[in-house]
Each structure stands twice: as structure tokens, then as C-alpha cells.
Scaffold this motif. Structure first.
Motif, mmCIF file in Angstrom:
data_model
loop_
_atom_site.group_PDB
_atom_site.id
_atom_site.type_symbol
_atom_site.label_atom_id
_atom_site.label_comp_id
_atom_site.label_asym_id
_atom_site.label_seq_id
_atom_site.Cartn_x
_atom_site.Cartn_y
_atom_site.Cartn_z
ATOM 1 N N LYS A 177 0.873 -1.174 0.000
ATOM 2 C CA LYS A 177 0.000 0.000 0.000
ATOM 3 C C LYS A 177 0.909 1.222 0.000
ATOM 4 C CE LYS A 177 -3.891 -1.986 2.353
ATOM 5 N NZ LYS A 177 -4.097 -2.596 3.658
ATOM 6 N N ARG A 205 -2.696 9.318 19.789
ATOM 7 C CA ARG A 205 -2.274 9.718 18.435
ATOM 8 C C ARG A 205 -1.726 11.126 18.494
ATOM 9 N NH1 ARG A 205 -2.711 4.943 15.507
ATOM 10 N NH2 ARG A 205 -4.659 3.921 16.005
ATOM 11 N N SER A 233 -8.766 -2.088 3.360
ATOM 12 C CA SER A 233 -8.088 -0.788 3.228
ATOM 13 C C SER A 233 -7.484 -0.335 4.545
ATOM 14 C CB SER A 233 -9.039 0.318 2.767
ATOM 15 O OG SER A 233 -9.949 -0.156 1.852
ATOM 16 N N LEU A 234 -8.168 -0.651 5.652
ATOM 17 C CA LEU A 234 -7.670 -0.201 6.951
ATOM 18 C C LEU A 234 -6.437 -0.967 7.395
ATOM 19 C CD1 LEU A 234 -11.068 0.133 8.834
ATOM 20 C CD2 LEU A 234 -9.471 1.999 8.359
ATOM 21 N N GLY A 235 -6.351 -2.228 7.025
ATOM 22 C CA GLY A 235 -5.266 -3.067 7.550
ATOM 23 C C GLY A 235 -5.615 -3.569 8.936
ATOM 24 N N ASP A 236 -4.569 -3.953 9.686
ATOM 25 C CA ASP A 236 -4.786 -4.589 10.993
ATOM 26 C C ASP A 236 -5.652 -3.734 11.911
ATOM 27 O OD1 ASP A 236 -1.804 -6.143 10.816
ATOM 28 O OD2 ASP A 236 -1.900 -4.081 10.067
ATOM 29 N N VAL A 284 -7.057 -2.839 15.386
ATOM 30 C CA VAL A 284 -6.564 -3.128 16.732
ATOM 31 C C VAL A 284 -7.446 -2.542 17.824
ATOM 32 C CG1 VAL A 284 -4.148 -3.388 16.032
ATOM 33 C CG2 VAL A 284 -5.009 -1.110 16.607
ATOM 34 N N PHE A 285 -8.456 -1.778 17.436
ATOM 35 C CA PHE A 285 -9.288 -1.132 18.453
ATOM 36 C C PHE A 285 -10.625 -0.774 17.832
ATOM 37 C CE2 PHE A 285 -10.634 2.577 21.018
ATOM 38 C CZ PHE A 285 -10.446 2.085 22.310
ATOM 39 N N GLU A 305 -14.351 1.095 19.002
ATOM 40 C CA GLU A 305 -15.104 1.801 20.041
ATOM 41 C C GLU A 305 -16.549 1.945 19.569
ATOM 42 O OE1 GLU A 305 -13.155 5.097 22.370
ATOM 43 O OE2 GLU A 305 -14.684 6.253 21.319
ATOM 44 N N VAL A 309 -15.615 4.352 16.371
ATOM 45 C CA VAL A 309 -14.397 4.364 15.562
ATOM 46 C C VAL A 309 -13.798 2.967 15.458
ATOM 47 C CG1 VAL A 309 -13.706 6.745 16.138
ATOM 48 C CG2 VAL A 309 -12.865 4.859 17.505
ATOM 49 N N GLU A 360 -9.803 1.548 14.783
ATOM 50 C CA GLU A 360 -8.431 2.008 14.640
ATOM 51 C C GLU A 360 -7.558 0.859 14.146
ATOM 52 O OE1 GLU A 360 -6.715 4.496 17.613
ATOM 53 O OE2 GLU A 360 -8.646 4.926 18.554
ATOM 54 N N SER A 361 -6.723 1.179 13.166
ATOM 55 C CA SER A 361 -5.661 0.252 12.789
ATOM 56 C C SER A 361 -4.423 0.715 13.543
ATOM 57 C CB SER A 361 -5.434 0.279 11.278
ATOM 58 O OG SER A 361 -4.926 1.536 10.909
ATOM 59 N N ILE A 362 -3.286 0.055 13.322
ATOM 60 C CA ILE A 362 -2.095 0.459 14.070
ATOM 61 C C ILE A 362 -1.780 1.926 13.789
ATOM 62 C CG2 ILE A 362 0.401 0.068 14.314
ATOM 63 C CD1 ILE A 362 -0.272 -2.945 13.765
ATOM 64 N N LYS A 363 -1.955 2.342 12.538
ATOM 65 C CA LYS A 363 -1.536 3.686 12.165
ATOM 66 C C LYS A 363 -2.655 4.680 11.905
ATOM 67 C CE LYS A 363 1.834 4.931 12.151
ATOM 68 N NZ LYS A 363 2.392 5.425 13.449
ATOM 69 N N SER A 364 -3.935 4.268 11.998
ATOM 70 C CA SER A 364 -4.972 5.235 11.636
ATOM 71 C C SER A 364 -6.238 5.080 12.473
ATOM 72 C CB SER A 364 -5.325 5.101 10.154
ATOM 73 O OG SER A 364 -6.014 3.896 9.947
ATOM 74 N N VAL A 365 -7.013 6.157 12.486
ATOM 75 C CA VAL A 365 -8.295 6.175 13.183
ATOM 76 C C VAL A 365 -9.369 6.474 12.146
ATOM 77 C CG1 VAL A 365 -9.632 7.289 15.010
ATOM 78 C CG2 VAL A 365 -7.144 7.166 15.191
#
Lengths: 353, 129
Positions: free
Chosen positions: A16, A284, B36-39, B41-42, B44, B60, B62-67
Motif C-alpha cells: 500500500k 495519536r 483498506s484499513l489493515g490490521d 486493533v481497536f 469503540e 471508531v 483504529e488500525s495500528i496507524k490510523s483512526v
């Protein structure tokens, strides 16, 4: 948008991509977690060819760099790599970088991709009067970072030169086809290899044949944050000095002069970086941080879920006075406050030499 | 890219799936969304009893890198939430269509009919590359 030489190779691996500092960079391949674990437990490879490469060459190479940078460049042994901030006269941080002492009249300086032009102008400003040249060769170099405890055995399988593999931590050497250094941004053992675009393709293909895990910038960010390495634009910026940013160790006050010395010697830090762990919730960048009185005292600069700890971790910039009186912190995540514990040590201890 | 889009569901432009049974709309995120989100992990989710509006955020992922916000496909009241996802968010990746998030007692059943049919959603996904 710039494309790295290995763009098609990444595409074939279903990476990606996302824009980063004007480059279309591989962010992740299959799964960020597996990429992080590969680097902590085995070996992974990052294409970080977007990074900038400057060369300083000539008799005054180290006199120039020693004046430009707060860290001790001249005093370090030949063949060493030295991390340093690059400061303005007022002490604010232009960038952070690594100087590689290739020989008595030649240094490679690796800078952040997002700051290449800004840094080059800053370097040029101080060049007058020094008998050395400065060139930006970022376009000519690709850069792979091979990182993890199995790095040495992997490169041995490729028949890599033993003399290179015997380099000490933060040492470097220039060969005909590449410059290799025992540096990285993950906290693990590993090498960074600066090389031509042709060489990088061959090296990448061989690493893939050996099943070295391709890792993207997302995993790289988790890895560096777990070991608390700063990132320009997050922990470091034009707005702060090294003394606000846990980089006092890079400021060598015994040096007679360097750009920013006068300002930094008088400077009283106003804020500091703290490390926080959260039992619940993922912090974050830009989330508010509060003290035990629930006053907002700063913001998260970088946050993620730690793969190793399986909990939220953050570096935050907080007001010095208000933070020092607090034993408990909170991070505001959406409309709720989550308790955060301050920790003095890095979240994860990497296995580098 | 082959898309997994079950024929018995309706879809939103924000990549949620929805199913209507006896006045209750069940909501989750699509296979396209999880991919698209990937892993993940959270997760809510709102409490039972929360009133939510069509098109507004109800929680929400959350992936490791995004919300990413979750958007309600209909207006109504949350009557059940899938607490399992809060402890095992990775289910959203492995079984997107079994990982329902909330059930909404729908206030305006017409809103369900306005959602995208599977064929329209498939076209929507292909155009969003």
C-alpha cells in the motif's frame, strides 16, 4: 510525485502506498504487526530511498561540519557515523541528520526527505570561507535499511564481505558500489546501504529470494517510537531546540563555536518530551495531554499501539512546570480521558550492539 | 481485485454494510473497508440506548496507524452492541460480515431502502481506487 527505483517491485508485492515528503512510498505490505515482529525477532528490509544524501568534500570538510552542527564531528574517529541536530543561530532545529565520516576529506550527510531543500540552503549559507564543496546527490542514491537480529546471517548468505559485516555500531565504510553503515531507525542491529539505483534492484531481489520481510514506513514508525527515537515534524521542529527535545547529549558545550552555541548556552527549556503508556486507548499525534489536575499541559507528538507491549504508547510535548508537579497524566481521546503512566526508559529495548 | 460483497446486504458510501430484520438494522464494516484499513486493533462502539442519526459518527475503528469513524446508515436507537469486538477487534479483518458492530431500532425504515444495493456498491468500490 517521486517514485523510488523499486516502485514496481513494491507494487508486485501488493504494497500500500501513500505520499510522504513528495514521494509515493510503500507504507505497508501485508500486515504492519508481522513487519514489526520480523524486525524485532528476525530480519526485515525497508526501502528508504526518499532520504536525502549530501556530500561534503575537501580539506575543510570536518571544520565546516563541526561549525555547522552542535555535536562533536571533528573529534569522532574516521569511519564513524554521528547523529546531530542541525540548528539555527537561535537554537531552533532545522533538521536532524547523520554524518558519515567516509575519509579525511569526504563526508556523507543523510537528511530527512522532507527537509532536503531547507537543509541544503542552510548548509550553503555557512560554506563561505571553508575549502570544501557541498553537493546534493539525493537523486543518485537509493537506500535500503536491513534491520533485525538475523541481519548478519542474512548478509552472510548473500556472500557479503566480512569486513563490512564486522563494522561496529555507528561505523561506516565506502566501497566501490555502495556505502554501508551499521545504523538504523529501529533499535535493532542492522545496516543501512546507500547505493546506485542499479545496485539496489539487485540487492532487493536477492533479499526477497532469501525471504527477508519487506517492511513499510508504518512498521518503521512503530519500531522507532517503541525505542523512542525522535522524528522530525513530530518530536523535533522549527519551533523547538534540542534542549526541549531530550537531545542535550548532542550539544557539545566544550566546542569553541558552532551555529546556535550562544543561544543554546543561555536557553532555558520551556517544554519537555515525556513518554507515556496507556492501559486502554491508543494515543495519536495532537491529542491533548492533561496533568493530575486535569489541566491541558501539552500534546502527543507521536502515538501508536506498541506491537511488543500491546498497549498504547506516546511521546508528548508538555509544559515543563506543569508537568513536573504531576505524577499522573491523562490523554484525551475523542471525548474521554484515559490514564497515562509516565515512563523514564524507552518502551522497548532494541537489540542493537 | 476481487470484491467480497454479499448479495443479501445493503451498503453505505462510507463502506458499512447493513441488514434489516424486523425493524432492526444490523451494521458492520465491509470487506473492502477492513482490507483498506489493515490490521484493526481497536473498536469503540456506542452504549445501548444511544440515539444516532443517519450519516453521523457512532464509533471508531483504529488500525495500528490510523483512526476511522464509523457512520450510521440509518437514524434510530442502539439496541445492542457487539462487545466481543472490543476485546477481539481483529475479527473485523478475518470475518468482516460476521463482525456486526451495532443493532439499531430504525426510526425511518425508508432510509434503509435508500442504501446502495450490492451491484451499486461494487461499482462504487471499483471507482474509488
Amino acid at each position: 510525485m517521486n517514485k523510488v527505483t523499486l516502485y514496481d517491485s513494491h507494487k508486485k508485492l501488493n504494497a500500500k502506498f501513500a505520499p510522504f515528503a513528495g514521494w509515493d512510498m510503500p507504507i505497508q505490505y501485508q500486515n504492519v504487526k508481522d513487519e514489526v515482529l520480523a524486525v524485532r525477532n528476525a530480519v526485515g528490509v525497508f526501502d528508504v530511498s526518499h532520504m536525502g544524501e549530501f556530500f561534503v568534500e575537501g580539506p575543510d570538510t570536518y571544520a565546516f561540519l563541526d561549525y555547522l552542527l552542535p555535536n562533536d564531528i571533528s573529534g569522532a574517529a574516521m569511519g564513524k557515523a554521528i547523529y546531530s541536530p542541525l540548528c539555527r543561530e537561535d537554537g531552533s532545529i532545522v533538521d536532524d541528520l547523520i554524518v558519515y565520516k567516509l575519509d579525511a576529506e569526504k563526508a556523507l550527510v543523510c537528511v530527512n526527505a522532507s527537509n532536503i531543500e531547507k537543509d541544503f540552503l542552510w548548509f550553503q549559507k555557512f560554506l563561505k570561507g571553508y575549502n570544501c564543496t557541498l553537493t546534493n546527490q539525493s537523486d543518485k542514491y537509493s537506500l535500503l535499511a536491513i534491520q533485525g537480529p538475523h541481519t548478519i546471517q542474512t548478509l552472510k548468505k548473500l556472500g557479503w564481505d566480512d569486513a563490512d559485516l564486522g563494522l561496529e555500531y555507528y561505523a561506516c565504510i565506502e566501497r566501490a558500489d555502495y556505502i554501508i553503515a551499521r545504523t538504523g531507525y529501529t533499535g535493532e542491529d542492522g545496516f543501512e546501504i546507500f547505493c546506485s539505483h542499479q545496485f539496489v534492484q539487485e540487492l532487493w531481489d536477492k533479499l526477497m529470494e532469501l525471504n527477508v520481510k519487506p517492511c513499510g514506513l508504518a512498521a518503521r514508525d512503530v519500531l522507532r517510537l517503541e525505542v523512542c527515537y525522535p522524528l522530525y515534524g513530530h518530536e523535533l521542529s522549527d519551533e523547538v531546540t534540542p534542549l526541549d527535545s531530550a537531545l542535550k547529549w548532542t550539544i557539545k558545550s566544550q566546542k569553541n563555536s558552532y551555529v546556535g552555541k550562544e543561544a543554546l548556552e543561555k536557553y532555558k527549556p520551556k517544554s519537555k518530551l515525556i513518554k507515556l503508556t496507556l492501559e486502554k486507548g491508543i494515543p495519536r499525534a495532537d491529542y491533548n495531554v492533561l496533568n493530575d489536575k486535569q489541566e491541558v499541559i501539552g500534546k502527543v507528538t507521536s502515538g501508536t499501539l506498541s506491537i511488543i507491549l500491546n498497549q498504547g504508547i506516546a511521546i508528548a510535548r508538555v509544559d515543563l512546570a506543569k508537568a513536573n508537579q504531576s505524577s499522573l497524566f491523562y490523554v484525551a481521546i475523542r471525548d474521554k480521558l484515559y490514564e497515562a503512566k509516565e515512563t523514564k526508559k524507552p518502551f522497548v529495548t532494541g537489540g542493537h550492539l | 481485485m476481487s470484491l467480497n460483497i454479499p448479495k443479501n446486504l445493503k451498503y453505505t458510501t462510507d463502506h458499512e454494510w447493513a441488514k434489516l430484520e424486523n425493524g432492526i438494522v444490523t451494521v458492520g464494516i465491509t470487506d473492502f473497508a477492513q482490507s483498506s484499513l489493515g490490521d484493526i486493533v481497536f473498536v469503540e462502539l456506542p452504549e445501548v440506548g444511544t440515539k444516532i442519526e443517519k450519516g453521523t459518527s457512532f464509533g471508531v475503528v483504529e488500525s495500528i496507524k490510523s483512526v476511522s469513524d464509523l457512520y450510521s446508515p440509518v437514524t434510530g436507537e442502539v439496541v445492542e452492541k457487539n462487545s466481543d469486538l472490543e476485546s477481539s477487534p481483529e475479527q473485523c479483518n478475518s470475518e468482516a460480515y460476521n463482525s456486526w458492530m451495532i443493532k439499531i431500532k430504525v426510526a425511518k425504515p425508508d432510509q434503509f431502502e435508500e442504501l446502495m444495493a450490492p451491484s451499486a456498491y461494487e461499482e462504487y468500490c471499483q471507482n474509488s481506487h
